[in-house]
Write a protein that holds these residues in place. Structure first.
Motif, PDB file in Angstrom:
ATOM      1  N   LEU A  19       0.826  -1.215   0.000  1.00 25.59           N
ATOM      2  CA  LEU A  19       0.000   0.000   0.000  1.00 25.59           C
ATOM      3  C   LEU A  19       0.858   1.262   0.000  1.00 25.59           C
ATOM      4  CD1 LEU A  19      -2.848  -0.762   2.581  1.00 25.59           C
ATOM      5  CD2 LEU A  19      -3.075  -0.542   0.101  1.00 25.59           C
ATOM      6  N   LEU A  20       1.935   1.231   0.780  1.00 26.45           N
ATOM      7  CA  LEU A  20       2.781   2.418   0.914  1.00 26.45           C
ATOM      8  C   LEU A  20       3.633   2.681  -0.320  1.00 26.45           C
ATOM      9  CD1 LEU A  20       3.859   2.045   4.650  1.00 26.45           C
ATOM     10  CD2 LEU A  20       2.196   3.650   3.686  1.00 26.45           C
ATOM     11  N   ARG A  21       3.669   1.730  -1.252  1.00 20.35           N
ATOM     12  CA  ARG A  21       4.398   1.962  -2.506  1.00 20.35           C
ATOM     13  C   ARG A  21       3.835   3.157  -3.262  1.00 20.35           C
ATOM     14  NH1 ARG A  21       5.123  -3.596  -5.730  1.00 20.35           N
ATOM     15  NH2 ARG A  21       5.479  -2.066  -7.330  1.00 20.35           N
ATOM     16  N   ASP A  22       2.529   3.390  -3.101  1.00 15.00           N
ATOM     17  CA  ASP A  22       1.876   4.493  -3.814  1.00 15.00           C
ATOM     18  C   ASP A  22       2.016   5.832  -3.110  1.00 15.00           C
ATOM     19  OD1 ASP A  22       1.037   2.726  -5.799  1.00 15.00           O
ATOM     20  OD2 ASP A  22      -0.833   2.271  -4.745  1.00 15.00           O
ATOM     21  N   GLY A  23       2.577   5.823  -1.901  1.00 16.82           N
ATOM     22  CA  GLY A  23       2.777   7.080  -1.187  1.00 16.82           C
ATOM     23  C   GLY A  23       2.393   6.958   0.271  1.00 16.82           C
ATOM     24  N   PRO A  24       2.682   8.001   1.049  1.00 16.18           N
ATOM     25  CA  PRO A  24       2.419   7.987   2.488  1.00 16.18           C
ATOM     26  C   PRO A  24       0.932   7.818   2.807  1.00 16.18           C
ATOM     27  CG  PRO A  24       3.817   9.839   1.899  1.00 16.18           C
ATOM     28  CD  PRO A  24       3.318   9.238   0.622  1.00 16.18           C
ATOM     29  N   ASP A  29      -5.960   5.332   7.115  1.00 20.45           N
ATOM     30  CA  ASP A  29      -6.026   4.967   5.695  1.00 20.45           C
ATOM     31  C   ASP A  29      -5.718   3.481   5.505  1.00 20.45           C
ATOM     32  OD1 ASP A  29      -6.466   7.658   4.997  1.00 20.45           O
ATOM     33  OD2 ASP A  29      -4.326   8.027   4.664  1.00 20.45           O
ATOM     34  N   ILE A  30      -4.677   3.031   6.169  1.00 17.33           N
ATOM     35  CA  ILE A  30      -4.256   1.625   6.045  1.00 17.33           C
ATOM     36  C   ILE A  30      -5.319   0.707   6.640  1.00 17.33           C
ATOM     37  CG2 ILE A  30      -2.514  -0.080   6.749  1.00 17.33           C
ATOM     38  CD1 ILE A  30      -0.494   2.353   6.716  1.00 17.33           C
ATOM     39  N   THR A  31      -5.858   1.099   7.788  1.00 21.60           N
ATOM     40  CA  THR A  31      -6.913   0.322   8.442  1.00 21.60           C
ATOM     41  C   THR A  31      -8.101   0.143   7.502  1.00 21.60           C
ATOM     42  OG1 THR A  31      -6.241   1.131  10.607  1.00 21.60           O
ATOM     43  CG2 THR A  31      -8.469   0.302  10.432  1.00 21.60           C
ATOM     44  N   ASP A  32      -8.519   1.229   6.860  1.00 18.25           N
ATOM     45  CA  ASP A  32      -9.661   1.176   5.937  1.00 18.25           C
ATOM     46  C   ASP A  32      -9.368   0.293   4.727  1.00 18.25           C
ATOM     47  OD1 ASP A  32     -10.997   2.895   7.625  1.00 18.25           O
ATOM     48  OD2 ASP A  32     -10.631   4.685   6.401  1.00 18.25           O
ATOM     49  N   VAL A  56       7.991   7.623  10.059  1.00 14.25           N
ATOM     50  CA  VAL A  56       6.761   8.322  10.445  1.00 14.25           C
ATOM     51  C   VAL A  56       6.974   9.816  10.308  1.00 14.25           C
ATOM     52  CG1 VAL A  56       5.040   8.606  12.259  1.00 14.25           C
ATOM     53  CG2 VAL A  56       6.415   6.525  12.182  1.00 14.25           C
ATOM     54  N   GLN A  57       5.976  10.482   9.745  1.00 17.33           N
ATOM     55  CA  GLN A  57       5.990  11.946   9.645  1.00 17.33           C
ATOM     56  C   GLN A  57       4.752  12.482  10.335  1.00 17.33           C
ATOM     57  OE1 GLN A  57       6.293  12.730   5.368  1.00 17.33           O
ATOM     58  NE2 GLN A  57       7.947  14.144   5.878  1.00 17.33           N
ATOM     59  N   ARG A  63      -0.307  10.957  11.873  1.00 15.97           N
ATOM     60  CA  ARG A  63       1.023  10.391  11.656  1.00 15.97           C
ATOM     61  C   ARG A  63       0.996   9.673  10.309  1.00 15.97           C
ATOM     62  NH1 ARG A  63       4.035   9.860  16.306  1.00 15.97           N
ATOM     63  NH2 ARG A  63       4.888   7.820  15.764  1.00 15.97           N
ATOM     64  N   TYR A  64       1.808  10.167   9.394  1.00 19.79           N
ATOM     65  CA  TYR A  64       1.893   9.576   8.061  1.00 19.79           C
ATOM     66  C   TYR A  64       3.080   8.619   8.006  1.00 19.79           C
ATOM     67  CZ  TYR A  64      -1.598  12.775   6.286  1.00 19.79           C
ATOM     68  OH  TYR A  64      -2.763  13.442   6.068  1.00 19.79           O
ATOM     69  N   TYR A  65       2.830   7.444   7.463  1.00 22.02           N
ATOM     70  CA  TYR A  65       3.878   6.436   7.299  1.00 22.02           C
ATOM     71  C   TYR A  65       4.276   6.372   5.839  1.00 22.02           C
ATOM     72  CZ  TYR A  65       2.956   4.963  12.035  1.00 22.02           C
ATOM     73  OH  TYR A  65       2.829   4.942  13.401  1.00 22.02           O
ATOM     74  N   LYS A  66       5.575   6.300   5.615  1.00 25.19           N
ATOM     75  CA  LYS A  66       6.065   6.167   4.245  1.00 25.19           C
ATOM     76  C   LYS A  66       7.254   5.219   4.226  1.00 25.19           C
ATOM     77  CE  LYS A  66       9.251  10.050   3.945  1.00 25.19           C
ATOM     78  NZ  LYS A  66       9.629  11.208   3.167  1.00 25.19           N
TER      79      LYS A  66
END
Length: 108
Positions: A19-24, A29-32, A56-57, A63-66
């Motif tokens: 999922l994170l390949r497409d961006g943070p 978002d990940i849960t959904d 993490v940002q 908190r955005y994960y990338k």
């Protein structure tokens, strides 16, 4: 290297990385997207963060994960080290198969 491979070996963590390949993304978002419980996603993200796969940002109250590129470069280098070995073995297998084929033709 072992830490990275262990982190990626778990299917849910691998899905998160995909999922994170497409961006943070945020935990929400990940849960959904994965239809997982938030505590599960947070646990997997903690493992990915500790292994250096993600960073993490914090932005405002989110908190955005990338993905971090370094672990994947390390994996690529590691896989590359085996390419020569496997190519050499495939070449020998191809030679062997040609010999077998020639023998079959000669025996006919």
């Amino acid at each position: 290297m072992k830490t990275i491979l262990n982190a990626l070996a778990e299917p849910n963590r691998l899905q998160i990385v995909e999922l994170l390949r497409d961006g943070p993304l945020t935990v929400g978002d990940i849960t959904d997207k994965l239809r997982m419980n938030q505590p599960q996603v947070s646990k997997h993200l903690r493992v990915l963060n500790q292994s250096g796969v993600v960073e993490v940002q914090p932005i405002a109250n989110r908190r955005y994960y990338k993905l971090r590129p370094e672990p994947f470069k390390e994996l690529d280098t590691w896989v590359d080290s085996y390419k020569h070995l496997w190519n050499e073995r495939f070449d020998r297998l191809e030679d062997y198969l040609h010999k077998v084929k020639r023998k079959e033709v000669d025996d006919e």
